[in-house]
Structure formats: C-alpha cells, structure tokens
Design a protein around this motif. Structure first.
Motif, short mmCIF file in Angstrom:
data_model
loop_
_atom_site.label_atom_id
_atom_site.label_comp_id
_atom_site.label_asym_id
_atom_site.label_seq_id
_atom_site.Cartn_x
_atom_site.Cartn_y
_atom_site.Cartn_z
N ASP A 1 0.82 -1.20 0.00
CA ASP A 1 0.00 0.00 0.00
C ASP A 1 0.87 1.26 0.00
N ASP B 1 -0.74 -4.28 -0.22
CA ASP B 1 -0.35 -5.34 0.73
C ASP B 1 -1.09 -6.64 0.42
N GLN B 2 -2.24 -6.54 -0.22
CA GLN B 2 -3.05 -7.73 -0.55
C GLN B 2 -2.69 -8.31 -1.92
CA LIG Z 1 -2.99 -2.55 3.99
#
Ligand SMILES: [Ca+2]
Lengths: 202, 202
Positions: free
Chosen positions: A25, B25-26
């Motif tokens: 992110d 992050d995913q």
């Molecule tokens: Ca995140």
C-alpha cells in the motif's frame, strides 16, 4: 551515408525505460524514498504514469537504474524492477548533452546494499549479426562472478546478489554494444523479497 | 532444411511470459482471486516466483492473459501487467499438445469488464524482414477501434479501454505472425488504476 544516419552512429546514447513495482500500500513512499537516495544528475530523466525513462552514457544509465532498484528493495517490501535497455538509432536526440558527462559513477554507495534477487533477461540484437558467441561468453562470465544462470522460456534466469546481477547485465550490454554496433535491446525483470519460494508453483 | 527447423515451422506455438503486479499489501489475494476467475484449461501454464508462462494457440494465450489482467484490475487496486509475447523457434516443445484445442475462447465474459488503462508496447521481429508497413497499418487500425496511440521512447504508448487494447495487441501479433512467419517478440506493459495523472511527471 545520409546526415541522420551519421548522427545516429555518432550519438550512441543509451536509454532505459523502466518501472519499479512495490507490492505494498506504501508503493508511492517506496518510490519517492528511492528517488531521494539516488543521484540522477548525469542522466536525462522523465517519469510518466506508465514508466520512467533515463538516457545518457551506458555507465550512468546502469548506475542509476541499479541504485533505484536496490534502494527500493532495501525497504524490505516485495519489489520488482522491469526494464528495457536500448541503444542504437531510435531517431531522436533527447538527452544527447548528457553524453559529455565524465564516467565517474554517482551512486557507488549502492554497492553497500546486500540484496538477494531473482530475475531474468533477454537480448534482442535487431538487424541481424553473429552475436550468439558473445552472449554465451558473457553468461559464462556472470557465473564466474557468482550469479546462478539457468534456462527458462524466452529468457535466461538469474539468481544471486542484486548488484552482481546488475553489473553482469551492464557487462553484457556494453560488450555487445562495442562488438555489435547496431540497434540493441535488452529486457530484464528483477524481483526482491518475494514471499514465493524459488521456482515454487503458486 | 533440417528436421529441427521443420518442427519449429510446423509447431508455431505461441507463448507469453508475464507477471501481474498489484501495488497493495493484498497482492497475493489479488493474484489468486484473478486466477480463480479465469479458465486456463486451453493453455500450458507454469508459475514461478518470477513470472508465469502460458503457451498454446495465439487466441488462447491472449484470451487468458487479457482475462487475468482485467480481473486483477477489477479489484480497483493499482495493478500493472508486464509481458513478453513470443512465437517462432525457441527450440522447445512444452505445451505443443495445446495446439490441438479448438478456437473457442473460454473467457469471453472478460469483455463485460470496463477498465481504462495506460500502456505501451514494442515489437521485435527477429531475423530481419520488411514489417514496418504492417505495424503502421495495425496501429492505424487500433486508432479506428478507439485506442489512443502516441510515440514514446523505445515503444508506442496506448491509452483506452483495456479489452480494446488487448484485442489490438492480439491483432498486431496475429497479423505480423501470419505475414512475417519468423521469430516475433512483442513486449507490453499495461497499467490500471494508477494514482498518477496521465503523463504526469512525479
Ligand atoms: Ca494494507
């Protein structure tokens, strides 16, 4: 020989279109932090929403791209560098002024960064020519410098320390350029901090 | 003509080495969800820590890669697809059995996904040949199909709807392959949901 052809041959400006993909992110932070840590003053540089293009002497094009990737990877995030290095006659002259820089690399401190990576590269010498022996010799030299080399579809896989791999790619590119002075393209993808094990099938 | 050369010409298996980079992050979830939504049963497929390689008929190689990217992009995350499409004689035969599939595309539902993208592509027809007119004609046809085309260093920039851009790339590749039956390589990078404005300098 017409004037444009002459200019092309005399110029021999190298370039690299690349992007760094941080799988987090915080991808914008990773990129901007990396840019702050790298001295790009000896290359022409332009960034768009799709890619960054740097142009100049081969030495500085590799110095800057290697440093940007290794600084991004040193954040510990999964980061991938994807690039097309090119030299020859793309018919333009943006950045030719940077060919008058000296050869001193501005980002030698990058060599303090230890980073295991996995990657691949492909060479496209356009316009024909007998270059296979040169490529084989350069790949053998990569092995001598501690890079693991293996065959995959459409490319050669490289495993090892990031700075050794960038140095190996620069040697291949430089030696092919000097012995085979036509249009040369090299594509590469280099990945750091992947959560997948080497060779693992997801 | 020796036997190996004959096999190469008869086989004409196409392939694509690619990776999808979700800047989140995913990133693992985005990739696995995309894979679940795409039917890859008409291509040979292998995934490592560095890339995925699919091989088979041109139709299915493009069908699968287009679908994987558009499903990943439909998550709304900033996602980049980077690929090398190739056809010719890489000297191997993994996946040749997939050349006996029929031509029906398994992922036509992908065409329901609306996704603005920005990208670029480069063509490397290896072994020489007069192909520039074919490339120019195909680029003109992309414009007629609603894709914005512009010049950048070392590549051609494409802006527009993702499915139209993949369809355009497939047409270029197919038409070059049929009229110029040698070793052909096409590299492309396609970006969706970038937070950067078009052409913005970071
Ligand atoms: Ca995140």
């Amino acid at each position: 020989m017409n004037e444009q052809a002459l200019n092309c041959i005399n110029s021999r400006i190298a370039g690299c279109s690349f992007a760094i993909y941080p799988m987090t992110d915080q991808f914008v932070d990773v990129i901007t932090t990396s840019l702050k840590n790298v001295d790009t003053s000896k290359v022409w540089i332009k960034t768009t929403d799709v890619e960054t293009c740097v142009r100049g002497k081969i030495t500085h094009v590799f110095d800057v791209t290697k440093a940007l990737f290794l600084h991004a990877a040193s954040t510990g995030h999964h980061v991938v560098f994807s690039a097309t290095y090119s030299i020859g006659c793309p018919g333009d002259s943006d950045g030719d002024v940077y060919l008058s820089t000296d050869d001193h690399r501005l980002n030698l401190n990058t060599n303090n960064l230890q980073q295991e990576v996995a990657g691949k590269f492909s060479l496209y010498p356009l316009g024909g020519g007998n270059y296979m022996n040169i490529i084989y010799n350069q790949i053998e030299e990569m092995k001598l410098h501690g890079v693991k080399v293996s065959s995959i579809h459409y490319a050669t896989r490289l495993d090892g320390d990031g700075k050794l791999i960038f140095d190996g790619l620069e040697r291949v590119f430089t030696n092919l350029e000097s012995s085979y002075s036509s249009h040369l393209v090299m594509t590469t993808t280099i990945s750091a901090n992947s959560p997948s094990k080497k060779g693992e099938i997801l």
